[in-house]
Design a protein around this motif. Structure first.
Motif, PDB file in Angstrom:
ATOM      1  N   ASN A 154      18.909  42.896  23.400  1.00  0.00           N
ATOM      2  CA  ASN A 154      18.416  42.653  21.681  1.00  0.00           C
ATOM      3  C   ASN A 154      17.000  43.004  21.521  1.00  0.00           C
ATOM      4  OD1 ASN A 154      21.123  41.577  21.409  1.00  0.00           O
ATOM      5  ND2 ASN A 154      20.600  39.408  21.593  1.00  0.00           N
ATOM      6  N   LEU A 171      16.364  46.664  21.501  1.00  0.00           N
ATOM      7  CA  LEU A 171      17.101  47.382  20.624  1.00  0.00           C
ATOM      8  C   LEU A 171      16.764  47.138  19.237  1.00  0.00           C
ATOM      9  CD1 LEU A 171      20.795  47.474  21.839  1.00  0.00           C
ATOM     10  CD2 LEU A 171      19.304  49.411  21.554  1.00  0.00           C
ATOM     11  N   THR A 172      15.639  46.065  19.327  1.00  0.00           N
ATOM     12  CA  THR A 172      15.001  45.703  18.049  1.00  0.00           C
ATOM     13  C   THR A 172      13.402  45.726  18.007  1.00  0.00           C
ATOM     14  OG1 THR A 172      15.213  43.413  18.709  1.00  0.00           O
ATOM     15  CG2 THR A 172      16.807  44.153  17.141  1.00  0.00           C
ATOM     16  N   GLU A 211      16.851  53.163  20.448  1.00  0.00           N
ATOM     17  CA  GLU A 211      18.373  53.411  19.858  1.00  0.00           C
ATOM     18  C   GLU A 211      19.341  53.370  20.575  1.00  0.00           C
ATOM     19  OE1 GLU A 211      17.542  57.017  17.366  1.00  0.00           O
ATOM     20  OE2 GLU A 211      15.742  56.113  16.592  1.00  0.00           O
ATOM     21  N   ALA A 229      21.523  50.623  18.992  1.00  0.00           N
ATOM     22  CA  ALA A 229      20.853  49.648  18.329  1.00  0.00           C
ATOM     23  C   ALA A 229      21.706  49.182  16.818  1.00  0.00           C
ATOM     24  CB  ALA A 229      19.583  50.069  17.773  1.00  0.00           C
ATOM     25  N   SER A 230      22.656  49.894  16.452  1.00  0.00           N
ATOM     26  CA  SER A 230      23.775  49.733  15.133  1.00  0.00           C
ATOM     27  C   SER A 230      24.723  48.713  15.816  1.00  0.00           C
ATOM     28  CB  SER A 230      24.084  50.855  14.629  1.00  0.00           C
ATOM     29  OG  SER A 230      24.798  51.613  15.780  1.00  0.00           O
ATOM     30  N   GLN A 284      25.085  42.403  17.672  1.00  0.00           N
ATOM     31  CA  GLN A 284      24.693  41.418  18.766  1.00  0.00           C
ATOM     32  C   GLN A 284      25.714  40.794  19.296  1.00  0.00           C
ATOM     33  OE1 GLN A 284      20.877  39.634  18.067  1.00  0.00           O
ATOM     34  NE2 GLN A 284      19.676  41.435  17.652  1.00  0.00           N
TER      35      GLN A 284
END
Length: 124
Positions: A52, A55-56, A61, A109-110, A113
């Motif tokens: 998490n 990717l944030t 990505e 990333a899209s 979670q």
């Protein structure tokens, strides 16, 4: 290369790492857990927490990982951490004279979670 220790009562019980490809904003994701610390959900929670973050906050990505098919527990960790199986690399590794398949996973990333209670991420 970014890495985090998984610690229980001042004892190292695991690692979660991301080897970063800055040019492509990708990361190779890997983890290790001491045998006596397995089976309690620590690695799934640690892997989800670091994925998490990567990717944030870190801005990657895509994350990728692979595990030998004869280690299904590693695949369970990957799935609980939000990774999706993308395929199998047949006979990728030669271990002890035997060819071993590797299951590959990715997380974007899209992607949503995962519904897992993360751990506190401490950074130096």
């Amino acid at each position: 290369h970014e890495s985090w220790a998984v610690v229980e009562e001042d004892t190292l019980v695991g690692l979660v790492c991301v080897s970063v490809d800055e040019e492509n904003l990708n990361g190779w994701f890997w983890y290790w857990m001491a045998e006596d610390a397995r089976g309690r959900g620590w690695m799934s929670r640690a892997a989800a927490t670091v994925a998490n973050w990567a990717l944030t906050t870190r801005g990657l990505e895509r994350l990728e990982l692979g595990h030998r098919v004869n280690n299904p527990a590693s695949g369970a960790v990957a799935r609980r951490a939000g990774f999706i199986k993308e395929g199998t690399e047949r006979q990728k590794f030669l271990i002890g004279g035997q060819r071993i398949d590797v299951d590959t996973y990715g997380r974007l990333a899209s992607d949503p979670q995962p519904p897992i209670n993360g751990l506190v991420l401490l950074e130096d």
